[in-house]
Scaffold this active site. Structure first.
Site, short mmCIF file in Angstrom:
data_model
loop_
_atom_site.label_atom_id
_atom_site.label_comp_id
_atom_site.label_asym_id
_atom_site.label_seq_id
_atom_site.Cartn_x
_atom_site.Cartn_y
_atom_site.Cartn_z
N SER A 38 0.56 7.79 5.40
CA SER A 38 0.39 6.46 5.99
C SER A 38 -0.50 5.64 5.06
CB SER A 38 -0.31 6.60 7.35
OG SER A 38 -0.83 5.35 7.76
N SER A 39 -0.22 4.34 5.01
CA SER A 39 -1.07 3.46 4.19
C SER A 39 -2.49 3.47 4.72
CB SER A 39 -0.53 2.04 4.22
OG SER A 39 0.83 2.05 3.83
N GLN A 93 9.48 2.02 16.37
CA GLN A 93 9.92 0.85 15.58
C GLN A 93 11.39 1.00 15.18
OE1 GLN A 93 7.66 -1.33 12.37
NE2 GLN A 93 8.77 0.07 11.05
N ALA A 140 0.87 -1.19 0.00
CA ALA A 140 0.00 0.00 0.00
C ALA A 140 0.90 1.24 0.00
CB ALA A 140 -0.95 -0.01 1.19
N GLY A 155 11.27 4.46 8.12
CA GLY A 155 10.75 5.82 8.29
C GLY A 155 10.73 6.24 9.75
N GLU A 156 11.02 7.52 9.98
CA GLU A 156 10.98 8.05 11.35
C GLU A 156 9.54 8.24 11.83
OE1 GLU A 156 13.40 11.55 11.44
OE2 GLU A 156 15.26 10.39 11.53
N VAL A 162 7.37 11.88 5.98
CA VAL A 162 6.92 12.57 4.76
C VAL A 162 5.45 12.93 4.97
CG1 VAL A 162 6.59 12.38 2.26
CG2 VAL A 162 8.55 11.28 3.35
N ALA A 169 3.99 8.10 -1.14
CA ALA A 169 5.20 8.91 -1.33
C ALA A 169 6.19 8.77 -0.17
CB ALA A 169 4.81 10.37 -1.53
N HIS A 172 6.91 5.91 1.42
CA HIS A 172 7.75 4.75 1.06
C HIS A 172 8.68 5.12 -0.08
CE1 HIS A 172 4.07 2.61 2.69
NE2 HIS A 172 5.03 2.02 3.38
O1 PAF Z 1 6.84 -0.42 9.07
C1 PAF Z 1 6.34 -1.38 8.46
O2 PAF Z 1 5.75 -1.24 7.39
C2 PAF Z 1 6.45 -2.78 9.06
O3 PAF Z 1 6.38 -2.75 10.45
C3 PAF Z 1 7.71 -3.53 8.60
C4 PAF Z 1 8.98 -2.85 9.07
C5 PAF Z 1 7.71 -3.65 7.08
C6 PAF Z 1 7.70 -4.94 9.17
O4 PAF Z 1 6.59 -5.66 8.76
#
Ligand code: PAF
Length: 282
Positions: free
Chosen positions: A185-186, A153, A32, A147-148, A176, A35, A37
């Site tokens: 965000s997706s 995470q 999904a 991504g920050e 972004v 921009a 990503h």
């Molecule tokens: O940030 C994400 O999209 C997910 O947590 C990741 C790092 C791809 C792990 O599934």
């Protein structure tokens, strides 16, 4: 751009790149793509000879089955976005490929994973570490990009890499935003037009709080954000925490660290959105 579905195929493809001494960059995603990503992928393409993007909706990191079911799956559109950027391989495995047997490994990095998302989504970071470690083993990249926006995470992945001694540089890339400020965000694609409008209040509040913070205490800034979200239509605050960016522990004064971040999670309708803002950065 090649699309591969198995670890064996991917490793066979990467073998010749590796033997030619090419630098391999890796961007793990759940698809999904937007921009945000694309900006991670562009960084990887600029800094490496070969870029691998994984697209895998990882079931073990969803503590809510409904959320997993609703997560958008758009492989074709994702590949269309990735190809012109210069990605060499898209790795899109099945659940059986990634988890031929249940993963019983436990990852625990307190206090990083016990606060904020860790406290509200039990098991989430365990699932993230399970899949990211498997992906790192499969791809064996030189650099990996995160991504920050998912600030916690990123900290936990860095800690996992340190503890498991993966020889991988973890690169954090800035949040972004849409032109109006909403963090990409997706999950944004699940917002109705009205919810999309309501959601804007999140980033606007965070930006205003940065100005507010320059002449107020941490406690006053905390209340400023909480009150603004409580008074906003259609939004429900899950948490807002002002934390030391290194330890993710809440701070009581601005001067205790040179890295202070405000992390927020808000429900907009039934869509859970996260965002963050740096009050102080190194
Ligand atoms: O940030 C994400 O999209 C997910 O947590 C990741 C790092 C791809 C792990 O599934």
């Amino acid at each position: 751009m090649k699309i591969v579905h198995t670890i064996k195929e991917l490793q066979t493809e990467l073998l010749s790149d590796r033997s030619e001494g090419k630098a391999i960059g890796f961007v793990p995603t759940m698809g999904a793509l937007h921009a945000g990503h694309a900006s991670l992928v562009k960084c990887s393409v600029n800094e490496n000879d070969v870029t691998v993007v994984s697209i895998f909706v990882n079931p073990t990191q969803f503590n809510d089955k409904e959320d997993l079911k609703k997560y958008p799956r758009t492989l074709e559109a994702d590949c269309k976005l990735l190809k012109p950027i210069g990605v060499a391989y898209v790795f899109a495995p099945s659940v059986e490929e990634m988890y031929p047997v249940p993963d019983t490994r436990e990852f625990s990095y307190p206090p990083l994973d016990t606060v904020m998302e860790g406290a509200h989504r039990p098991g989430h970071f365990n699932g993230v570490c399970q899949v990211v470690s498997k992906l790192f083993d499969a791809v064996k990249p030189h650099r990996a990009y995160f991504g920050e926006k998912d600030f916690q995470q990123l900290s936990i992945v860095r800690e996992m890499v340190r503890r498991m001694k993966f020889d991988i540089d973890i690169i954090g890339c800035p949040v972004v935003r849409e032109e109006d400020g909403l963090a990409m965000s997706s999950r944004n694609m699940r917002l109705s037009a009205q919810e999309r409008e309501n959601a804007l209040k999140i980033s606007r509040t965070l930006y205003k709080s940065r100005t507010f913070a320059s002449s107020h205490t941490v406690c006053e800034t905390q209340k400023f954000v909480e009150d603004a979200i409580a008074g906003a239509p259609g939004l429900q605050l899950e948490y807002f925490a002002i934390v030391d960016g290194n330890t993710l522990q809440t701070v009581e004064r601005w001067d205790v660290s040179d890295d202070v971040v405000g992390c927020i999670t808000v429900f907009c309708g039934d869509v859970r959105l996260i965002d963050n803002i740096k009050y102080k950065e190194r």
